[in-house]
Design an enzyme around this catalytic site. Structure first.
Site, PDB file in Angstrom:
ATOM      1  NE  ARG A 130      -6.347   0.925  11.711  1.00 36.76           N
ATOM      2  CZ  ARG A 130      -5.116   0.797  11.242  1.00 36.76           C
ATOM      3  NH1 ARG A 130      -4.281   1.829  11.236  1.00 36.76           N
ATOM      4  NH2 ARG A 130      -4.686  -0.353  10.783  1.00 36.76           N
ATOM      5  CE1 TYR A 186      15.133  31.427   5.852  1.00 42.59           C
ATOM      6  CE2 TYR A 186      15.153  29.085   5.319  1.00 42.59           C
ATOM      7  CZ  TYR A 186      15.034  30.411   4.924  1.00 42.59           C
ATOM      8  OH  TYR A 186      14.831  30.709   3.599  1.00 42.59           O
ATOM      9  CE  LYS A 243      -0.273  -0.067   5.047  1.00 42.85           C
ATOM     10  NZ  LYS A 243      -1.056  -0.549   6.197  1.00 42.85           N
ATOM     11  CG  MET A 265      11.071  24.366   0.134  1.00 44.38           C
ATOM     12  SD  MET A 265      10.215  25.674  -0.752  1.00 44.38           S
ATOM     13  CE  MET A 265       9.136  26.313   0.498  1.00 44.38           C
TER      14      MET A 265
HETATM   15  C1  LIG Z   1      -0.281  -1.522   6.891  1.00 41.83           C
HETATM   16  C2  LIG Z   1      -0.855  -2.774   7.381  1.00 41.83           C
HETATM   17  C3  LIG Z   1      -0.054  -3.904   7.534  1.00 41.83           C
HETATM   18  C4  LIG Z   1       1.444  -3.871   7.404  1.00 41.83           C
HETATM   19  O1  LIG Z   1       1.979  -3.251   8.530  1.00 41.83           O
HETATM   20  P1  LIG Z   1       3.569  -3.125   8.763  1.00 41.83           P
HETATM   21  O2  LIG Z   1       3.672  -2.576  10.125  1.00 41.83           O
HETATM   22  O3  LIG Z   1       4.056  -2.181   7.729  1.00 41.83           O
HETATM   23  O4  LIG Z   1       4.122  -4.479   8.606  1.00 41.83           O
HETATM   24  C5  LIG Z   1      -0.678  -5.101   7.882  1.00 41.83           C
HETATM   25  N1  LIG Z   1      -2.020  -5.151   8.075  1.00 41.83           N
HETATM   26  C6  LIG Z   1      -2.813  -4.073   7.961  1.00 41.83           C
HETATM   27  C7  LIG Z   1      -4.274  -4.196   8.218  1.00 41.83           C
HETATM   28  C8  LIG Z   1      -2.256  -2.844   7.630  1.00 41.83           C
HETATM   29  O5  LIG Z   1      -3.043  -1.767   7.523  1.00 41.83           O
END
Ligand SMILES: *Cc1c(COP(=O)(O)O)cnc(C)c1O
Length: 361
Positions: free
Chosen positions: A130, A258, A35, A306
């Site tokens: 969640r 800065y 993802k 930046m």
């Molecule tokens: C992103 C995610 C993972 C992978 O998590 P990592 O900590 O990057 O290994 C696995 N399961 C779900 C549901 C996730 O959202």
């Protein structure tokens, strides 16, 4: 428009890290989590490198799944955030996606859909609060959904751990017990382990054939709090480099950047590196954050700008304008930089792409 600063990606390291996940969780199947554009590495690139190595790919949303199918990926795909619109169930069917059912709001769309899917996953909320249904509802959901054509090829179960990056945290046990008591007697495959659960060994206890879901570890960082990937034989996949574009000698008392937040206490040679927060380098990285110059760690000095940052070159007298320095990657784990900046490797990796050139080693 691309900058001189570069991202190099190491395909061998990506595959090595996947094989580490398999070794740590033997006899499991692997959803390689790609993802967020494969955590900033490029979703199509990562899928191509892992084709035939992973058992399937997990992504966040249907849009990402379609990118993979358009790129010709035929492997199984798990869509972690399942359909929002009723019409998306049909998209799952036509592209052979395995969606996750995680909320009551998805049920009317599923009820109207009559298609067959390659697999349907139900997410249980065992304590992260969640996504997911209460574990007590597993049996009812099974009865409700198991005769639906969408479940004809399998109805499976997953959950997600909130504290797997701290293996001794009591919530891990609580969540795993909840999951086991909800689904161990039910038909279907199981999946609960992210990278942290794989590296800490929690995943090894899952039933044979269960699916693990490693993400971050595939890209090199250790998922466990306070550790670096190389301690677990994980190799950085992404290396970010940028050129030195100026070098100057400062007198004691001279300030840098800065806000004049850093002051030389002795004669100091300072270099300007052509990368900054607009490129995804964290602005919150304080003076002292390591930057690799000629293989040696030099401290960042002053505030990150930046498009530039400055580094104390006292340790590398032969550093010259035009030399390339490493911000993270090979030789400098991204989690070191992340800890210094008060964040995690995930955030740095996912933010850096876009403006930099990607070059193959
Ligand atoms: C992103 C995610 C993972 C992978 O998590 P990592 O900590 O990057 O290994 C696995 N399961 C779900 C549901 C996730 O959202």
């Amino acid at each position: 428009m691309k900058r001189a600063a570069r991202i190099q990606r190491n395909a061998g390291a990506l595959r090595h890290n996947l094989s580490r996940a398999r070794a740590l969780a033997p006899e499991k199947r692997v959803w390689a989590v790609i993802k967020a554009d494969a955590y900033g590495h490029g979703i199509e690139w990562a899928a191509a490198q892992l084709d035939g190595f992973a058992d399937g790919f997990a992504i966040s949303c249907i849009e990402e799944a379609l990118v993979l199918r358009c790129a010709g990926v035929t492997a199984p795909i798990l869509v972690l955030q399942g359909p929002r619109e009723a019409s998306e169930w049909e998209v799952c069917r036509s592209h052979a996606l395995q969606p996750v059912l995680h909320d009551e709001a998805q049920l009317p769309g599923l009820a109207r859909f009559r298609g067959v899917l390659p697999g349907l996953w139900i997410k249980l909320d065992t304590g992260m609060h969640r996504l997911g249904f209460a574990p007590l509802k597993a049996q009812i959901l099974l009865e409700q959904v198991q005769r639906h054509p969408a479940a004809r090829n399998g109805l499976h179960w997953l959950t997600h751990l909130a504290c797997a990056d701290q293996p001794g945290h009591p919530q891990n046990r609580v969540q795993l017990d909840q999951f086991a008591s909800a689904v161990s007697e039910l038909p279907g495959q199981q999946s609960f382990a992210n990278s942290a659960a794989v590296v800490s060994g929690l995943a090894a206890a899952a039933p044979r054939g269960a699916w693990i879901r490693p993400g971050i570890m595939l890209y090199g960082p250790s998922p466990l709090l306070g550790e670096d990937g190389p301690e677990r034989d994980l190799r950085p996949v992404m290396t970010v480099t940028a050129p030195l574009i100026a070098v100057k000698n400062l007198e004691p008392g001279a300030h840098v950047g800065y806000g004049a937040t850093w002051t030389a206490t002795r004669p100091t040679r300072v270099g300007v590196v052509a990368i900054g927060y607009a490129d995804g380098y964290p602005r919150h990285a304080p003076s002292g954050t390591p930057v690799l110059v000629h293989g040696r760690e030099c401290p960042l000095v002053g505030r990150v700008s930046m498009d530039m940052l400055e580094v104390d070159l006292s340790g590398v007298p032969d550093a010259r304008v035009g030399d390339w320095v490493t911000l993270w990657g090979e030789g400098l784990p991204v989690e070191r930089v992340a800890r210094s900046a008060g964040t995690i490797g995930y955030e740095l990796l996912t933010r850096v792409a876009g403006r930099l050139q990607i070059v193959e080693p």
